[in-house]
Design an enzyme around this catalytic site. Structure first.
Site, PDB file in Angstrom:
ATOM      1  N   SER A  78      -9.696  -0.452   7.216  1.00  0.00           N
ATOM      2  CA  SER A  78      -9.129  -0.379   5.865  1.00  0.00           C
ATOM      3  C   SER A  78      -8.408  -1.614   5.353  1.00  0.00           C
ATOM      4  CB  SER A  78      -8.187   0.810   5.759  1.00  0.00           C
ATOM      5  OG  SER A  78      -8.954   1.960   5.517  1.00  0.00           O
ATOM      6  N   LYS A  82       0.854  -1.193   0.000  1.00  0.00           N
ATOM      7  CA  LYS A  82       0.000   0.000   0.000  1.00  0.00           C
ATOM      8  C   LYS A  82       0.891   1.244   0.000  1.00  0.00           C
ATOM      9  CE  LYS A  82      -3.871   2.020   2.620  1.00  0.00           C
ATOM     10  NZ  LYS A  82      -4.687   1.901   3.849  1.00  0.00           N
ATOM     11  N   SER A 116      -9.551   1.798   2.977  1.00  0.00           N
ATOM     12  CA  SER A 116      -8.708   2.496   2.043  1.00  0.00           C
ATOM     13  C   SER A 116      -7.654   1.623   1.367  1.00  0.00           C
ATOM     14  CB  SER A 116      -8.013   3.660   2.766  1.00  0.00           C
ATOM     15  OG  SER A 116      -7.159   3.160   3.774  1.00  0.00           O
TER      16      SER A 116
END
Ligand code: GLN
Length: 486
Positions: free
Chosen positions: A177, A78, A153
């Protein structure tokens, strides 16, 4: 079978037997990205050259017998984690050209283990969001249905795992997330206990809530990644000096006698999609049939969780994001002539609207005169939420719950209404407020073929219990083996 479809433990096996090389595996993953990421949009940066160089180094290590569980395994990261020499944007225009001079602690660990870092994945800007629609660059589509969000996210990481554009991935979870995108993309995801994994080099959103964790094709792979990233780090002052166990050992035990709590309030929540209810219910039945004892528990402050989180997280964010001022690093509007105008314009142009909304909300909640009524009160209720979990875990070993109230929603469906978007986090936020670990595993599909996840929560440092429940469940079901048609 294509190499990119392998799980981490399957790939490990073939690499160890020298039936495949890391270069072949990495090449296969890069080709897959080339073939499908134009449609999915999971990556912000693909580091093909450095990935192949790392693969070659891994192949040399394997030839010399220096094998770690991650040697030669292509992973997606990420874009919230600092990678030395590799652009790290947090999906924000304000960090569009930021190249970190150092690695996050977890990246140092992955590199020391000879893993291959394929690239950096898309996310909601600064990890604020539940859909990846708040990325400053482009949206990510759900591999199961391109008209839908992948969750957020860590939506890029979840979509990359689900569409086989990596073997496994890392994400971060401040209020769901990792778990929510894992649920929406049909993969496994684990948010560890606060303090279990070092946050050094994780770009801060809400420091008292953020944790890094794995997203993977199955539960065993989550355990392998946890072994690689967990442990004390002096560079993170909230890292807890507790020895990390061998998480793969947790997969050996069955579920006989384990006590599973069902929070009454979660199952009475209005607005939960009937298909989600049915899938979670049948997941609970499966776990019961494996020998678990099911009981009712109560989490009385469940109704307050969304309000508490959306005061505490923006408050911390407003403070953490003060550093992006156009002076130290990142984007600067050079057209302005005074310092104040430069600050204002840099931050207005550099941050997207959701980030600005949170900064304003947090600044307000922390301001003199309102502090006690908002941030102060939210912190008090947060303590009560922690106590609710403590009490619940006196009578049970793990808690089962939905991850999200509905399967992945349509792109654009909630963007005009931030409050509805925030409400969809109702089942995931409390784990972060309490600091406890949580996991999502695939437990079914909607009639439209969208994945649904089952959430497993445990007491502090009980990741092994979560992995054990999740692994036994996975062994008894086949949801994790299904793939989107791409
Ligand atoms: N959806 C939540 C938010 O927007 C949680 C995000 C996260 O876990 N990073 O704040």
């Amino acid at each position: 079978m294509n190499l990119y479809e392998l799980t981490l433990h399957e790939a490990r096996d073939l690499l160890d037997k020298k039936e495949i090389s890391s270069r072949e595996l990495t090449r296969s993953v890069l080709d897959r990205i080339e073939a499908v990421d134009g449609q999915v949009g999971a990556y912000l940066t693909v580091a093909a050259d450095s990935a192949l160089a790392q693969a070659d180094a891994a192949d040399r290590a394997i030839a010399e017998g220096g094998i770690s569980p991650l040697t030669g395994i292509p992973l997606a990261i990420k874009d919230v984690l600092c990678t030395r020499g590799l652009r790290t944007t947090c999906a924000s225009r304000i960090l569009e050209n930021f190249i970190p001079p150092y690695d996050a602690a977890v990246i140092t660990k992955l590199k020391a283990a000879d893993a291959v870092l394929v690239g950096k994945t898309n996310m909601d800007e600064f990890a604020m969001g539940s859909s990846n629609e708040h990325s400053g660059f482009h949206i990510t589509r759900n591999p199961w249905d391109f008209s839908r969000i992948p969750g957020g996210s860590s939506g890029g990481s979840a979509a990359a795992v689900s569409a086989d554009m990596c073997i496994a991935a890392l994400g971060s979870d401040t209020g769901g997330s990792i778990r929510q995108p894992a649920s929406h993309c049909g993969v496994a995801g684990l948010k560890p206990t606060y303090g279990r994994v070092s946050r050094y080099g994780l770009v801060a959103f809400a420091s008292s809530l953020d944790q890094i964790g794995p997203l993977a094709k199955d539960v065993a792979d989550c355990a392998v990644l946890m072994n690689a990233i967990a442990g004390y780090d002096a560079k993170d002052s909230t890292s807890v000096p507790v020895e990390a166990p061998d998480y793969t050992a947790a997969l050996r035990d069955g579920l006989k006698g384990i006590r599973i709590g069902l929070p009454r309030e979660y199952f009475e929540t209005e607005g939960v999609d009937p298909e989600v209810k049915a899938a979670v219910r049948s997941g609970i039945d499966t776990i019961q049939s494996l020998g678990a004892e099911i009981m009712d528990v109560s989490l009385p402050r469940s109704e307050q969780v969304v309000a508490v989180y959306y005061l505490i997280a923006p408050s911390e964010a407003s403070s953490n994001l003060a550093r992006y001022d156009g002076v130290k690093y990142g984007y600067r509007d050079k057209e302005q002539t005074t310092l104040m105008e430069m600050y204002r314009s840099t931050r207005s142009r550099g941050f997207g609207s959701e980030v600005q909304r949170r900064i304003i909300l947090g600044t307000y909640a922390l301001s003199a005169g309102y502090y006690d009524a908002y941030y102060g009160k939210a912190s008090q209720v947060r303590t009560l939420i922690m106590q609710d979990f403590k009490k619940a875990f006196e009578s049970c070993d793990a808690i089962l719950a939905p991850v999200a109230p509905s399967p992945a929603f349509k792109i654009g469906e909630k963007t005009d209404d931030p409050l509805t978007m925030y409400l969809s986090d109702i089942f995931t936020l409390s784990a972060n407020l309490a600091g406890i670990p949580g996991m999502s595993v695939p437990c079914g599909f909607s009639r439209e073929g969208l994945p649904i996840g089952l959430q497993i929560l445990g007491s502090h440092f009980q990741e092994e219990t979560l992995l054990r429940v999740a692994y036994n469940f996975e062994q008894a079901t086949d949801f994790h083996t299904r793939k989107p048609a791409l």
